[in-house]
Motif scaffolding. Structure first.
Motif, PDB file in Angstrom:
ATOM      1  N   GLY A  35      50.120  41.320  42.820  1.00 52.83           N
ATOM      2  CA  GLY A  35      48.760  40.872  42.986  1.00 52.83           C
ATOM      3  C   GLY A  35      48.026  41.748  43.982  1.00 52.83           C
ATOM      4  N   LYS A  36      46.721  41.750  43.885  1.00 51.86           N
ATOM      5  CA  LYS A  36      45.862  42.463  44.811  1.00 51.86           C
ATOM      6  C   LYS A  36      44.523  41.752  44.841  1.00 51.86           C
ATOM      7  CE  LYS A  36      44.387  45.802  41.295  1.00 51.86           C
ATOM      8  NZ  LYS A  36      44.287  47.239  40.943  1.00 51.86           N
ATOM      9  N   PRO A  37      43.636  42.075  45.795  1.00 57.82           N
ATOM     10  CA  PRO A  37      42.359  41.363  45.875  1.00 57.82           C
ATOM     11  C   PRO A  37      41.579  41.389  44.563  1.00 57.82           C
ATOM     12  CG  PRO A  37      42.700  42.691  47.839  1.00 57.82           C
ATOM     13  CD  PRO A  37      43.807  43.049  46.899  1.00 57.82           C
ATOM     14  N   ARG A  38      40.996  40.222  44.216  1.00 56.04           N
ATOM     15  CA  ARG A  38      40.092  40.040  43.086  1.00 56.04           C
ATOM     16  C   ARG A  38      40.774  39.975  41.723  1.00 56.04           C
ATOM     17  NH1 ARG A  38      34.595  40.683  44.337  1.00 56.04           N
ATOM     18  NH2 ARG A  38      34.205  41.475  46.434  1.00 56.04           N
ATOM     19  N   VAL A  39      42.098  39.870  41.672  1.00 56.81           N
ATOM     20  CA  VAL A  39      42.710  39.604  40.375  1.00 56.81           C
ATOM     21  C   VAL A  39      42.369  38.161  39.980  1.00 56.81           C
ATOM     22  CG1 VAL A  39      44.620  41.241  40.533  1.00 56.81           C
ATOM     23  CG2 VAL A  39      44.877  38.963  41.513  1.00 56.81           C
ATOM     24  N   GLU A  42      43.931  35.114  41.864  1.00 56.88           N
ATOM     25  CA  GLU A  42      43.768  34.951  43.306  1.00 56.88           C
ATOM     26  C   GLU A  42      42.753  33.844  43.587  1.00 56.88           C
ATOM     27  OE1 GLU A  42      42.746  37.540  47.316  1.00 56.88           O
ATOM     28  OE2 GLU A  42      41.611  37.919  45.494  1.00 56.88           O
ATOM     29  N   LYS A  43      43.011  33.047  44.613  1.00 56.56           N
ATOM     30  CA  LYS A  43      42.089  32.024  45.115  1.00 56.56           C
ATOM     31  C   LYS A  43      41.654  31.049  44.022  1.00 56.56           C
ATOM     32  CE  LYS A  43      40.390  35.047  48.797  1.00 56.56           C
ATOM     33  NZ  LYS A  43      39.213  35.713  49.402  1.00 56.56           N
ATOM     34  N   VAL A  44      42.623  30.600  43.228  1.00 55.07           N
ATOM     35  CA  VAL A  44      42.342  29.601  42.192  1.00 55.07           C
ATOM     36  C   VAL A  44      43.038  28.300  42.599  1.00 55.07           C
ATOM     37  CG1 VAL A  44      42.471  29.037  39.745  1.00 55.07           C
ATOM     38  CG2 VAL A  44      42.307  31.439  40.458  1.00 55.07           C
ATOM     39  N   PRO A  45      42.349  27.380  43.255  1.00 51.84           N
ATOM     40  CA  PRO A  45      42.995  26.146  43.711  1.00 51.84           C
ATOM     41  C   PRO A  45      43.517  25.332  42.532  1.00 51.84           C
ATOM     42  CG  PRO A  45      40.833  26.444  44.718  1.00 51.84           C
ATOM     43  CD  PRO A  45      40.930  27.431  43.611  1.00 51.84           C
ATOM     44  N   PHE A 283      35.013  39.236  40.575  1.00 53.31           N
ATOM     45  CA  PHE A 283      36.085  40.079  40.026  1.00 53.31           C
ATOM     46  C   PHE A 283      35.835  41.573  40.158  1.00 53.31           C
ATOM     47  CE2 PHE A 283      36.592  36.087  37.430  1.00 53.31           C
ATOM     48  CZ  PHE A 283      37.740  35.676  38.090  1.00 53.31           C
ATOM     49  N   ASP A 284      34.701  41.936  40.776  1.00 53.03           N
ATOM     50  CA  ASP A 284      34.428  43.331  41.111  1.00 53.03           C
ATOM     51  C   ASP A 284      34.360  44.243  39.880  1.00 53.03           C
ATOM     52  OD1 ASP A 284      33.768  45.147  43.090  1.00 53.03           O
ATOM     53  OD2 ASP A 284      35.815  45.891  43.285  1.00 53.03           O
ATOM     54  N   CYS A 285      33.995  43.676  38.748  1.00 59.20           N
ATOM     55  CA  CYS A 285      33.777  44.482  37.543  1.00 59.20           C
ATOM     56  C   CYS A 285      32.914  43.675  36.589  1.00 59.20           C
ATOM     57  CB  CYS A 285      35.093  44.877  36.872  1.00 59.20           C
ATOM     58  SG  CYS A 285      36.027  43.505  36.165  1.00 59.20           S
ATOM     59  N   SER A 286      32.359  44.323  35.588  1.00 59.01           N
ATOM     60  CA  SER A 286      31.532  43.619  34.611  1.00 59.01           C
ATOM     61  C   SER A 286      32.419  42.908  33.598  1.00 59.01           C
ATOM     62  CB  SER A 286      30.629  44.613  33.881  1.00 59.01           C
ATOM     63  OG  SER A 286      31.410  45.445  33.026  1.00 59.01           O
ATOM     64  N   PRO A 287      31.880  41.891  32.897  1.00 56.41           N
ATOM     65  CA  PRO A 287      32.664  41.245  31.843  1.00 56.41           C
ATOM     66  C   PRO A 287      33.145  42.233  30.779  1.00 56.41           C
ATOM     67  CG  PRO A 287      30.772  39.896  32.398  1.00 56.41           C
ATOM     68  CD  PRO A 287      30.594  41.188  33.134  1.00 56.41           C
ATOM     69  N   ARG A 288      32.296  43.193  30.409  1.00 61.15           N
ATOM     70  CA  ARG A 288      32.705  44.177  29.399  1.00 61.15           C
ATOM     71  C   ARG A 288      33.879  45.018  29.887  1.00 61.15           C
ATOM     72  NH1 ARG A 288      27.076  44.132  28.238  1.00 61.15           N
ATOM     73  NH2 ARG A 288      26.690  43.665  26.021  1.00 61.15           N
ATOM     74  N   ASP A 289      33.802  45.475  31.140  1.00 62.99           N
ATOM     75  CA  ASP A 289      34.899  46.282  31.690  1.00 62.99           C
ATOM     76  C   ASP A 289      36.171  45.456  31.817  1.00 62.99           C
ATOM     77  OD1 ASP A 289      33.332  48.520  31.817  1.00 62.99           O
ATOM     78  OD2 ASP A 289      32.830  48.296  33.945  1.00 62.99           O
ATOM     79  N   TYR A 290      36.019  44.186  32.188  1.00 62.77           N
ATOM     80  CA  TYR A 290      37.188  43.315  32.295  1.00 62.77           C
ATOM     81  C   TYR A 290      37.874  43.181  30.940  1.00 62.77           C
ATOM     82  CZ  TYR A 290      40.025  39.159  33.111  1.00 62.77           C
ATOM     83  OH  TYR A 290      41.077  38.280  33.203  1.00 62.77           O
ATOM     84  N   ARG A 291      37.104  42.968  29.893  1.00 66.58           N
ATOM     85  CA  ARG A 291      37.689  42.835  28.549  1.00 66.58           C
ATOM     86  C   ARG A 291      38.403  44.116  28.144  1.00 66.58           C
ATOM     87  NH1 ARG A 291      34.056  40.241  23.991  1.00 66.58           N
ATOM     88  NH2 ARG A 291      35.390  38.384  24.260  1.00 66.58           N
TER      89      ARG A 291
END
Length: 305
Positions: A35-39, A42-45, A283-291
């Motif tokens: 894991g790393k920041p912004r995956v 992370e931080k999902v209660p 998430f430090d990226c756009s939805p398109r880039d994430y996909r």
């Protein structure tokens, strides 16, 4: 294991996690994770009836358990007890590596006598939200060594069961000492109130959810609502709502061919541009880039959950 939800924490309506077990017929999940920041995980209660155990192999990470942040370094292990609100944190801009073991305590309950004598006294004890094994603990090395053996046997239910009994034996030995640490564990009767508000958001997130509505779902004031969210998840109720919506966006991006306009409607956003702006914040990226990223084979291994 359902590979469509790898890297995502999927919840029931009550806010509890649906654990992505390795075998649908046996309630255990083992992974040699990272894991790393912004995956996305992370931080999902979340909470679940399962016991969650994490041993750090490399780097630095942390766990929040019922609002308390616990740092974990190489060689450390944390055991999160049943039904505790928790999430992982990656405080440094580098990859942390670990082994995670999530298993339902029913695996230990081969008889009523065993359940009542060796299992229930721990999983039903409100003063044991977690147990942390560090260099100061006698059993830290033994727990770590056992955890490192798990990835290779994750599909052997007999071996996994045997290792869980060995880990539980160590946990039971540690508990007597652990309960004497008055500052380490304090049960909080307000946890159920917070879980009620989590559940409301998980059901109502598609609509126009307000702070007053979130607080009203638990019959508390807006100020107490803000206080509880900051205590348990370190963000405001509205920020948590936006984060929740973005995680839903990630689920659709990963598992469906739906357009961004369709996803925005399904997740409660007023338009694609606002959804994209909010998604980038978390998430430090756009939805398109994430996909695109998650459709491309990843060189660093698969995700945590």
């Amino acid at each position: 294991m359902n590979r469509d939800v790898m890297g995502l924490i999927v919840k029931r309506d009550d806010g509890s996690e649906i654990v992505n077990y390795d075998d649908p017929a046996f309630p255990s999940y083992i992974y040699d994770g990272w894991g790393k920041p912004r995956v996305t995980w992370e931080k999902v209660p979340h909470f679940h009836e399962d016991i969650e155990i994490v041993s750090v192999k490399e780097g630095h990470m942390a766990y929040s358990v019922n609002g308390k942040t616990l740092d974990l370094f190489k060689g450390d292990t944390i055991v999160v007890n049943s039904n505790q609100i928790h999430y992982s944190i990656y405080p440094e801009d580098c990859v942390a590596k670990y082994v995670i073991f999530i298993i339902h305590p029913s695996v230990l309950m081969s008889s009523v006598a065993l359940e009542m004598q060796a299992v229930r006294p721990i999983i039903d004890n409100p003063d044991i939200p977690y147990i942390r094994f560090r260099s100061i603990n006698e059993y830290t090395e033994d727990v770590y060594k056992l955890m490192m053996t798990l990835p290779d046997i994750r599909h052997d239910v007999f071996q996994v069961t045997m290792k869980f009994f060995m880990l539980w034996d160590i946990i039971r030995k540690q508990v007597g000492h652990y309960l004497n640490l008055a500052e380490e564990n304090v049960s909080d009767p307000r946890m159920q109130i917070f879980k009620t508000m989590m559940r409301h958001i998980s059901v109502a997130y598609k609509g126009n959810v307000t702070l007053s509505e979130i607080a009203g779902s638990a019959n508390i004031s807006k100020s107490l609502c803000n206080s509880l969210f900051n205590q348990y998840v370190g963000e405001s109720p509205i920020s948590y709502l936006m984060h929740f919506r973005c995680r839903k966006v990630a689920e659709y991006l990963r598992s469906t061919p739906k357009t961004l306009t369709e996803i925005a409607i399904l997740t409660g956003f007023n338009g694609v541009s606002y959804m994209a702006e909010t998604f980038r914040k978390f998430f430090d990226c756009s939805p398109r880039d994430y996909r695109k990223t998650w459709k491309t084979p990843r060189g660093t291994g698969e995700a945590l959950k």
